[in-house]
Design a protein around this motif. Structure first.
Motif, PDB file in Angstrom:
ATOM      1  N   THR B  93       0.828  -1.213   0.000  1.00  0.00           N
ATOM      2  CA  THR B  93       0.000   0.000   0.000  1.00  0.00           C
ATOM      3  C   THR B  93       0.865   1.268   0.000  1.00  0.00           C
ATOM      4  N   TRP B  94       2.050   1.178   0.619  1.00  0.00           N
ATOM      5  CA  TRP B  94       2.984   2.319   0.569  1.00  0.00           C
ATOM      6  C   TRP B  94       3.437   2.550  -0.876  1.00  0.00           C
ATOM      7  N   LEU B  95       3.758   1.449  -1.580  1.00  0.00           N
ATOM      8  CA  LEU B  95       4.182   1.567  -2.980  1.00  0.00           C
ATOM      9  C   LEU B  95       3.094   2.247  -3.815  1.00  0.00           C
ATOM     10  N   LEU B  96       1.835   1.918  -3.528  1.00  0.00           N
ATOM     11  CA  LEU B  96       0.715   2.484  -4.277  1.00  0.00           C
ATOM     12  C   LEU B  96       0.305   3.861  -3.759  1.00  0.00           C
ATOM     13  N   GLY B  97       0.938   4.309  -2.668  1.00  0.00           N
ATOM     14  CA  GLY B  97       0.599   5.610  -2.078  1.00  0.00           C
ATOM     15  C   GLY B  97      -0.764   5.626  -1.425  1.00  0.00           C
ATOM     16  N   LEU B  98      -1.214   4.463  -0.964  1.00  0.00           N
ATOM     17  CA  LEU B  98      -2.553   4.386  -0.361  1.00  0.00           C
ATOM     18  C   LEU B  98      -2.464   4.400   1.162  1.00  0.00           C
ATOM     19  N   PRO B  99      -3.131   5.346   1.817  1.00  0.00           N
ATOM     20  CA  PRO B  99      -3.085   5.388   3.286  1.00  0.00           C
ATOM     21  C   PRO B  99      -4.008   4.350   3.920  1.00  0.00           C
ATOM     22  N   SER B 100      -3.622   3.092   3.827  1.00  0.00           N
ATOM     23  CA  SER B 100      -4.438   2.036   4.441  1.00  0.00           C
ATOM     24  C   SER B 100      -4.030   1.866   5.907  1.00  0.00           C
ATOM     25  N   SER B 101      -4.772   1.061   6.616  1.00  0.00           N
ATOM     26  CA  SER B 101      -4.574   0.934   8.054  1.00  0.00           C
ATOM     27  C   SER B 101      -3.522  -0.112   8.415  1.00  0.00           C
ATOM     28  N   SER B 102      -2.461   0.324   9.096  1.00  0.00           N
ATOM     29  CA  SER B 102      -1.463  -0.628   9.602  1.00  0.00           C
ATOM     30  C   SER B 102      -2.087  -1.523  10.665  1.00  0.00           C
ATOM     31  N   PHE B 107      -3.902  -6.814  12.584  1.00  0.00           N
ATOM     32  CA  PHE B 107      -4.955  -7.706  13.112  1.00  0.00           C
ATOM     33  C   PHE B 107      -5.310  -8.778  12.083  1.00  0.00           C
ATOM     34  N   GLY B 108      -5.364  -8.386  10.804  1.00  0.00           N
ATOM     35  CA  GLY B 108      -5.659  -9.356   9.747  1.00  0.00           C
ATOM     36  C   GLY B 108      -4.611 -10.452   9.711  1.00  0.00           C
ATOM     37  N   GLY B 109      -3.334 -10.045   9.728  1.00  0.00           N
ATOM     38  CA  GLY B 109      -2.249 -11.024   9.704  1.00  0.00           C
ATOM     39  C   GLY B 109      -2.328 -11.985  10.874  1.00  0.00           C
ATOM     40  N   LEU B 110      -2.546 -11.441  12.068  1.00  0.00           N
ATOM     41  CA  LEU B 110      -2.614 -12.289  13.278  1.00  0.00           C
ATOM     42  C   LEU B 110      -3.816 -13.225  13.229  1.00  0.00           C
ATOM     43  N   ILE B 111      -4.960 -12.699  12.793  1.00  0.00           N
ATOM     44  CA  ILE B 111      -6.179 -13.519  12.753  1.00  0.00           C
ATOM     45  C   ILE B 111      -6.019 -14.645  11.722  1.00  0.00           C
ATOM     46  N   THR B 310      -7.724  -4.575   3.110  1.00  0.00           N
ATOM     47  CA  THR B 310      -6.565  -4.695   4.002  1.00  0.00           C
ATOM     48  C   THR B 310      -6.653  -5.894   4.936  1.00  0.00           C
ATOM     49  N   LEU B 311      -7.721  -5.985   5.703  1.00  0.00           N
ATOM     50  CA  LEU B 311      -7.802  -7.065   6.702  1.00  0.00           C
ATOM     51  C   LEU B 311      -7.800  -8.448   6.048  1.00  0.00           C
ATOM     52  N   PRO B 312      -8.667  -8.696   5.035  1.00  0.00           N
ATOM     53  CA  PRO B 312      -8.630 -10.025   4.414  1.00  0.00           C
ATOM     54  C   PRO B 312      -7.322 -10.327   3.687  1.00  0.00           C
ATOM     55  N   SER B 313      -6.716  -9.313   3.043  1.00  0.00           N
ATOM     56  CA  SER B 313      -5.462  -9.568   2.314  1.00  0.00           C
ATOM     57  C   SER B 313      -4.343  -9.939   3.275  1.00  0.00           C
ATOM     58  N   ALA B 314      -4.208  -9.157   4.345  1.00  0.00           N
ATOM     59  CA  ALA B 314      -3.174  -9.470   5.333  1.00  0.00           C
ATOM     60  C   ALA B 314      -3.464 -10.821   5.984  1.00  0.00           C
ATOM     61  N   ALA B 315      -4.749 -11.110   6.173  1.00  0.00           N
ATOM     62  CA  ALA B 315      -5.131 -12.403   6.780  1.00  0.00           C
ATOM     63  C   ALA B 315      -4.731 -13.562   5.865  1.00  0.00           C
TER      64      ALA B 315
END
Lengths: 85, 373
Positions: B93-102, B107-111, B310-315
């Motif tokens: 998301t940083w590469l795309l310049g998108l201010p998504s939620s860290s 939480f997505g990754g952990l879940i 964000t949440l599903p992708s990180a998950a």
């Protein structure tokens, strides 16, 4: 599933009131510190001068805004490393 | 302390670093856009205040370390996999310049990682929904409403004032309000990594469950997020400062004050909300208060999509990493090497069209949405 809506509502109210209060106070301070335009003999507005009342009101508004910010920080700061495990 | 625990702590600190540069924009984008602060001064100031802010509270850390997942059913390897998912999503998301939620990413990754390793029963869905998901959904809306109201009031009240005095006054005030957001960011976001490291130490038996983070955990997280913030995520700063709406100093001040109030009030009650979503919501509210058509709603749509993903992708990444790492030491090493390779590729891709402190404000004038439509 039980959702505790009370604290969520508190966040909204506290954030709304404190943010609005700070912005309003700073805005009033800036208006007070803007002064009033002096009108010259020709009737054309010249430079703006700030009266002592304007300075006092502006300073008081800024001080009140600063107090709100400091109070908010005082509530937040818990100095966790000093707390007992 | 075992090798895997050390690896998880280092990975958590890398996540904290990415969290810092991903979120520099939250505090400083509008101040840089209105030229209240020079870009490099702004990011260094944000870094220092993030460092200080990290020491102020541990309420959010306690939520993360003891409330999201059943610590009897997972291992440090699961936390490691979850962090990999979060770091990679942050970099994309940083590469795309998108201010998504860290926070969403974490939480997505952990879940995802926990779900694969221990099943859905190991996730405390009530806490996830009540203390994470609902605040994450509501916070940008709340911040937007407050930002809208605050901006409207500031313009209404100061229309009788001297334009130069008002502009100069709001610019100076922006330095204070941006500093408050940076402080609030340090308080809120550094705690998430503190919570993850504390959870890992509990899983490894090095710390009792339900206890507060150690001082060295607080200090190392403070340092990592401060360094990340001071590096400056210029791509996201450009998006938030220049591509949402043409921001004037009263709007910047109102948006930052609203963001700081929401983040600090939430952190005090232990809600792990997304500072990115709060700050973005405030900027949209502030933009809309001056002129609805001045807001680039197409940008809002792209951000909304990134937020949803964000949440599903990180998950999914966390789940895949967890599955691979569960095969043993070789699997864990493969996950680490793959993450390093992908991160390297993202960095190389970013160098093809770099955004720097010198070019961050070089964006063509925004066209009103109404005219563009």
């Amino acid at each position: 599933m039980h959702i505790n809506w009370g604290p969520l509502g508190s966040v909204f109210i506290v954030a709304f009131v404190s943010a609005a209060a700070v912005v309003v106070l700073v805005s009033f301070a800036l208006v007070a510190l803007s002064g009033r335009p002096d009108t010259g003999a020709s009737g054309v507005p010249a430079v703006r001068t700030v009266s002592s009342t304007g300075k006092t009101v502006g300073g008081a508004c800024l001080a009140a805004a600063a107090l709100i910010v400091l109070y908010g920080l005082g509530v937040i700061v818990k100095l966790p490393w000093l707390a007992h495990h | 302390m075992s090798l895997i625990v050390i690896a998880v702590i280092l990975t958590a600190l890398i996540f904290d670093f990415t969290n810092g540069f991903h979120d520099t924009a939250n505090a400083m984008a509008t101040s840089i856009a209105t030229e209240a602060l020079r870009p490099k001064v702004a990011v260094i100031l944000a870094g220092v205040l993030n460092f200080v802010g990290a020491f102020l509270s541990v309420e959010v850390a306690n939520t993360i370390s003891s409330g999201l997942v059943d610590d009897h059913k997972i291992t440090p390897v699961v936390v490691f996999a979850g962090l990999i998912g979060a770091i990679l999503w942050n970099l994309v998301t940083w590469l795309l310049g998108l201010p998504s939620s860290s926070s969403h990413a974490l939480f997505g990754g952990l879940i995802g990682a926990t779900w694969v390793a221990a099943g859905a029963g190991a996730i405390y869905f009530t806490t996830v929904v009540g203390k994470v998901l609902i605040p994450l959904v509501l916070s940008p809306i709340v911040a937007g409403i407050i930002g809208f109201a605050a901006t409207y009031l500031s313009y209404k009240i100061t229309q009788r004032g001297d334009e130069g005095t008002v502009k100069r006054g709001f610019r100076l005030s922006q330095i204070v309000s941006a500093s408050m957001v940076a402080l609030a960011h340090g308080t809120n976001d550094a705690q998430k990594t503190m919570g993850v490291i504390t959870l890992t130490l509990v899983l490894a038996g090095s710390q009792a469950a339900g206890t507060r983070p150690h001082f060295w955990v607080i200090a190392s997280c403070a340092l990592a997020i401060a360094l990340g913030t001071a590096v400056g995520g210029w791509r996201i700063i450009q998006t938030m400062g220049k591509r949402i709406s043409e921001i004037e100093s009263p709007q910047g001040f109102a948006a930052e004050t609203s963001s700081a109030a929401v983040i600090l009030a939430s952190a005090n009650l232990g809600f792990a909300l997304s500072t990115t979503q709060v700050c973005t919501g405030s900027i949209f509210g502030a933009g809309a208060a001056r002129r609805l058509a001045a807001v680039q709603w197409g940008v809002a749509g792209r951000m909304g999509l990134a937020w949803l993903l964000t949440l599903p992708s990180a998950a999914i990444v966390g789940a895949f990493a967890s599955w691979l790492a569960a095969t043993g030491t070789v699997g864990t090493i493969v996950v680490a090497l793959a993450a390093i390779a992908i991160a390297g590729w993202i960095y190389a891709a970013s160098r093809r069209a770099p955004v720097t402190a010198e070019t961050v404000n070089n964006v063509p004038d925004l066209q009103p949405a109404a005219a563009a439509a």
